[in-house]
Design a protein around this motif. Sequence first.
Motif, PDB file in Angstrom:
ATOM      1  N   LYS A  98       0.854  -1.191   0.000  1.00 38.03           N
ATOM      2  CA  LYS A  98       0.000   0.000   0.000  1.00 38.03           C
ATOM      3  C   LYS A  98       0.890   1.241   0.000  1.00 38.03           C
ATOM      4  O   LYS A  98       1.878   1.298   0.732  1.00 38.03           O
ATOM      5  CB  LYS A  98      -0.926   0.004   1.219  1.00 38.03           C
ATOM      6  CG  LYS A  98      -1.972  -1.097   1.162  1.00 38.03           C
ATOM      7  CD  LYS A  98      -2.950  -1.006   2.329  1.00 38.03           C
ATOM      8  CE  LYS A  98      -4.015  -2.091   2.217  1.00 38.03           C
ATOM      9  NZ  LYS A  98      -4.990  -2.028   3.344  1.00 38.03           N
ATOM     10  N   GLU A 150      -5.646  -7.528  -6.261  1.00 40.21           N
ATOM     11  CA  GLU A 150      -6.010  -6.120  -6.094  1.00 40.21           C
ATOM     12  C   GLU A 150      -5.001  -5.224  -6.798  1.00 40.21           C
ATOM     13  O   GLU A 150      -3.799  -5.447  -6.716  1.00 40.21           O
ATOM     14  CB  GLU A 150      -6.066  -5.729  -4.610  1.00 40.21           C
ATOM     15  CG  GLU A 150      -7.180  -6.373  -3.818  1.00 40.21           C
ATOM     16  CD  GLU A 150      -7.194  -5.924  -2.364  1.00 40.21           C
ATOM     17  OE1 GLU A 150      -8.272  -5.600  -1.845  1.00 40.21           O
ATOM     18  OE2 GLU A 150      -6.109  -5.906  -1.754  1.00 40.21           O
ATOM     19  N   TYR A 152      -5.586  -1.065  -7.267  1.00 46.17           N
ATOM     20  CA  TYR A 152      -6.604  -0.014  -7.238  1.00 46.17           C
ATOM     21  C   TYR A 152      -6.029   1.312  -6.757  1.00 46.17           C
ATOM     22  O   TYR A 152      -4.957   1.371  -6.138  1.00 46.17           O
ATOM     23  CB  TYR A 152      -7.756  -0.423  -6.315  1.00 46.17           C
ATOM     24  CG  TYR A 152      -7.367  -0.555  -4.853  1.00 46.17           C
ATOM     25  CD1 TYR A 152      -7.392   0.546  -3.993  1.00 46.17           C
ATOM     26  CD2 TYR A 152      -6.972  -1.780  -4.329  1.00 46.17           C
ATOM     27  CE1 TYR A 152      -7.031   0.424  -2.663  1.00 46.17           C
ATOM     28  CE2 TYR A 152      -6.608  -1.903  -2.998  1.00 46.17           C
ATOM     29  CZ  TYR A 152      -6.638  -0.802  -2.169  1.00 46.17           C
ATOM     30  OH  TYR A 152      -6.262  -0.920  -0.844  1.00 46.17           O
ATOM     31  N   TYR A 153      -6.774   2.357  -7.078  1.00 43.14           N
ATOM     32  CA  TYR A 153      -6.514   3.681  -6.515  1.00 43.14           C
ATOM     33  C   TYR A 153      -7.729   4.089  -5.696  1.00 43.14           C
ATOM     34  O   TYR A 153      -8.870   3.939  -6.150  1.00 43.14           O
ATOM     35  CB  TYR A 153      -6.261   4.724  -7.601  1.00 43.14           C
ATOM     36  CG  TYR A 153      -5.990   6.102  -7.017  1.00 43.14           C
ATOM     37  CD1 TYR A 153      -4.734   6.418  -6.522  1.00 43.14           C
ATOM     38  CD2 TYR A 153      -6.993   7.067  -6.929  1.00 43.14           C
ATOM     39  CE1 TYR A 153      -4.468   7.660  -5.959  1.00 43.14           C
ATOM     40  CE2 TYR A 153      -6.743   8.308  -6.372  1.00 43.14           C
ATOM     41  CZ  TYR A 153      -5.483   8.596  -5.884  1.00 43.14           C
ATOM     42  OH  TYR A 153      -5.232   9.819  -5.320  1.00 43.14           O
ATOM     43  N   GLN A 154      -7.480   4.600  -4.494  1.00 40.50           N
ATOM     44  CA  GLN A 154      -8.556   5.049  -3.605  1.00 40.50           C
ATOM     45  C   GLN A 154      -8.333   6.508  -3.228  1.00 40.50           C
ATOM     46  O   GLN A 154      -7.207   6.916  -2.945  1.00 40.50           O
ATOM     47  CB  GLN A 154      -8.582   4.184  -2.345  1.00 40.50           C
ATOM     48  CG  GLN A 154      -9.598   4.630  -1.301  1.00 40.50           C
ATOM     49  CD  GLN A 154      -9.575   3.738  -0.076  1.00 40.50           C
ATOM     50  OE1 GLN A 154      -9.986   2.580  -0.134  1.00 40.50           O
ATOM     51  NE2 GLN A 154      -9.073   4.261   1.042  1.00 40.50           N
ATOM     52  N   GLN A 155      -9.419   7.277  -3.243  1.00 36.53           N
ATOM     53  CA  GLN A 155      -9.330   8.694  -2.916  1.00 36.53           C
ATOM     54  C   GLN A 155     -10.424   9.077  -1.921  1.00 36.53           C
ATOM     55  O   GLN A 155     -11.607   8.826  -2.161  1.00 36.53           O
ATOM     56  CB  GLN A 155      -9.467   9.552  -4.174  1.00 36.53           C
ATOM     57  CG  GLN A 155      -9.341  11.046  -3.917  1.00 36.53           C
ATOM     58  CD  GLN A 155      -7.952  11.424  -3.428  1.00 36.53           C
ATOM     59  OE1 GLN A 155      -6.949  11.095  -4.065  1.00 36.53           O
ATOM     60  NE2 GLN A 155      -7.883  12.112  -2.294  1.00 36.53           N
ATOM     61  N   LYS A 156     -10.019   9.661  -0.793  1.00 38.49           N
ATOM     62  CA  LYS A 156     -10.966  10.168   0.191  1.00 38.49           C
ATOM     63  C   LYS A 156     -11.169  11.664  -0.029  1.00 38.49           C
ATOM     64  O   LYS A 156     -10.207  12.405  -0.263  1.00 38.49           O
ATOM     65  CB  LYS A 156     -10.457   9.917   1.613  1.00 38.49           C
ATOM     66  CG  LYS A 156     -10.341   8.442   1.966  1.00 38.49           C
ATOM     67  CD  LYS A 156      -9.865   8.250   3.404  1.00 38.49           C
ATOM     68  CE  LYS A 156      -9.803   6.781   3.781  1.00 38.49           C
ATOM     69  NZ  LYS A 156      -9.341   6.581   5.185  1.00 38.49           N
ATOM     70  N   VAL A 163     -15.564   8.244  -0.273  1.00 36.83           N
ATOM     71  CA  VAL A 163     -14.405   7.430  -0.644  1.00 36.83           C
ATOM     72  C   VAL A 163     -14.673   6.827  -2.020  1.00 36.83           C
ATOM     73  O   VAL A 163     -15.653   6.098  -2.216  1.00 36.83           O
ATOM     74  CB  VAL A 163     -14.143   6.316   0.383  1.00 36.83           C
ATOM     75  CG1 VAL A 163     -12.919   5.507  -0.028  1.00 36.83           C
ATOM     76  CG2 VAL A 163     -13.956   6.887   1.779  1.00 36.83           C
ATOM     77  N   LYS A 165     -13.109   4.477  -5.175  1.00 37.12           N
ATOM     78  CA  LYS A 165     -12.141   3.393  -5.331  1.00 37.12           C
ATOM     79  C   LYS A 165     -12.341   2.756  -6.693  1.00 37.12           C
ATOM     80  O   LYS A 165     -13.470   2.456  -7.090  1.00 37.12           O
ATOM     81  CB  LYS A 165     -12.357   2.359  -4.219  1.00 37.12           C
ATOM     82  CG  LYS A 165     -11.292   1.303  -4.068  1.00 37.12           C
ATOM     83  CD  LYS A 165     -11.604   0.451  -2.833  1.00 37.12           C
ATOM     84  CE  LYS A 165     -10.552  -0.600  -2.580  1.00 37.12           C
ATOM     85  NZ  LYS A 165     -10.872  -1.426  -1.380  1.00 37.12           N
ATOM     86  N   ASP A 174     -14.938  -4.986  -0.425  1.00 36.58           N
ATOM     87  CA  ASP A 174     -15.731  -3.822  -0.055  1.00 36.58           C
ATOM     88  C   ASP A 174     -17.155  -4.159   0.346  1.00 36.58           C
ATOM     89  O   ASP A 174     -17.863  -3.288   0.851  1.00 36.58           O
ATOM     90  CB  ASP A 174     -15.758  -2.825  -1.218  1.00 36.58           C
ATOM     91  CG  ASP A 174     -14.407  -2.211  -1.493  1.00 36.58           C
ATOM     92  OD1 ASP A 174     -14.083  -1.194  -0.862  1.00 36.58           O
ATOM     93  OD2 ASP A 174     -13.657  -2.757  -2.332  1.00 36.58           O
ATOM     94  N   HIS A 213     -18.123   4.737  -1.516  1.00 38.01           N
ATOM     95  CA  HIS A 213     -18.559   4.669  -0.127  1.00 38.01           C
ATOM     96  C   HIS A 213     -18.902   6.089   0.327  1.00 38.01           C
ATOM     97  O   HIS A 213     -18.098   7.016   0.125  1.00 38.01           O
ATOM     98  CB  HIS A 213     -17.456   4.131   0.780  1.00 38.01           C
ATOM     99  CG  HIS A 213     -16.987   2.750   0.444  1.00 38.01           C
ATOM    100  ND1 HIS A 213     -17.764   1.632   0.607  1.00 38.01           N
ATOM    101  CD2 HIS A 213     -15.798   2.305  -0.048  1.00 38.01           C
ATOM    102  CE1 HIS A 213     -17.083   0.559   0.249  1.00 38.01           C
ATOM    103  NE2 HIS A 213     -15.885   0.941  -0.170  1.00 38.01           N
ATOM    104  N   SER A 223     -22.725   2.019   0.474  1.00 39.10           N
ATOM    105  CA  SER A 223     -21.736   1.602  -0.516  1.00 39.10           C
ATOM    106  C   SER A 223     -22.433   1.077  -1.759  1.00 39.10           C
ATOM    107  O   SER A 223     -23.415   0.334  -1.667  1.00 39.10           O
ATOM    108  CB  SER A 223     -20.829   0.504   0.055  1.00 39.10           C
ATOM    109  OG  SER A 223     -20.149   0.953   1.213  1.00 39.10           O
TER     110      SER A 223
END
Length: 448
Positions: A98, A150, A152-156, A163, A165, A174, A213, A223
Amino acid sequence: MSGFATTARMCGVGVALSCLMGSGAVAADLPTKAPPIPYAGVDDFWTRPYLFGDLGRTRLKEQGISLALTLGDEAVTNLSGGSRNTSANAGQLWFEAKFDMAKLAGIQGGLIGVTLVDRFGKNLNSEAGIPALQLTNEVFGRGNILRLTEFYYQQKLFDDRLVLKGGRLPVGSDFFFGQCEFINLTFCGGQPGNIQGGYIYNWPVSQWAGVVHYNFTKEWKLSVGVYDANPNYLTTSDAGVYLAPGIPRSTPASGVLVPVEVVWEPSGPLNGTWRFGGWYDSASTIDGGLPGIIAVVNGGPGVGDQNLSSTRGRYGFYESILQRLTVDGPKAQGWYTFFNTSVADHRTAYQDYQISWGVKHTGTFSFRPEDEVGFAVGTTHVNSAALTPNAGGNEVPIEAWYGWQATGWMNLKFDAQYVINPGGRGFNGAGLKTSNAVVLGIRSVVHF
């Protein structure tokens, strides 16, 4: 077999031998315990969280890079049930990375995740001729190959309320029930995928997907996901490695899988996770043209070719409750319970519902504060409309285990299963009645 798989098999044999020497017994999907705490303190071989020591990973984590390498192995043997008594061993070696983009690139709330999974071994149900609906060594499945599980890119955004993803994702990362503390598949991973594995792909299979999410409050979340539905994600023929191509080539996507889930997470000492959701798959399927009659069902028996017609879409509903019941010590020892129910579309599902309940206690003995005990019972139902001797029957597994935290980096579970009516009513593929199955095993998890 890839070099990665060979390494995994060697590690699995070593762990199994260590288990046998210590106990005399015969020995994920996902990790059975939380990842080790950050490396700190005296480097003691028996108490440190990683077999090979820190190796600089604590400093890397401070800089935004988290790395983990873990082996999970399940060695099982049947004392009764099936056509013969035998043993089987299966496992997986998985690598996780990560990247915290806030630390690495100044992108607040950004995260890149990568997971590779290499599985190996054999299925006890097949080796022993146990006609069970659910695996008695759950880690087996989806081919002894290296998979990109996996990427992936996740952005909050908006103070972490939203969120986003996207990338290659297994749906169970998820949605659904995420615990995997038991060896019988009934109690492990996402239940909808357990009974609808023909189009809901649990770990380690991934699909191109996008997930949203939204956290309404600290305790409530909604979600929604959209997953590319393509059976070619299940391929096991790419020379032992299925990393690419990311989009399956030979068969176009049959549709999309859309899960929707509402989550309530009560906070405080007695915390929990309560999930309520459903799914819809837009692919066309074949049914019998009559209510409740099915023809094509996750590899199970069907109705033949009478009155066949095409049905658009498959769906189902589920709930999953994971709740702490007590807090008995300074390290959050105590009891927790889970209760899961999944109900699938009876027009197209061979296994049309599954229910499971279980408990776990950590710190059962004061002198072993990290050891655990677990117990679970469940059932999987065969669609009453299926043309099979098992139609309308219920497979009922019962499982209990003792978890020994042998070192800081190795956990062992000594396990016993009793499977009543394997297959639903106990009939095998030849229509012969088989006895209930008694299965003993050892599950080992090693953090490198």
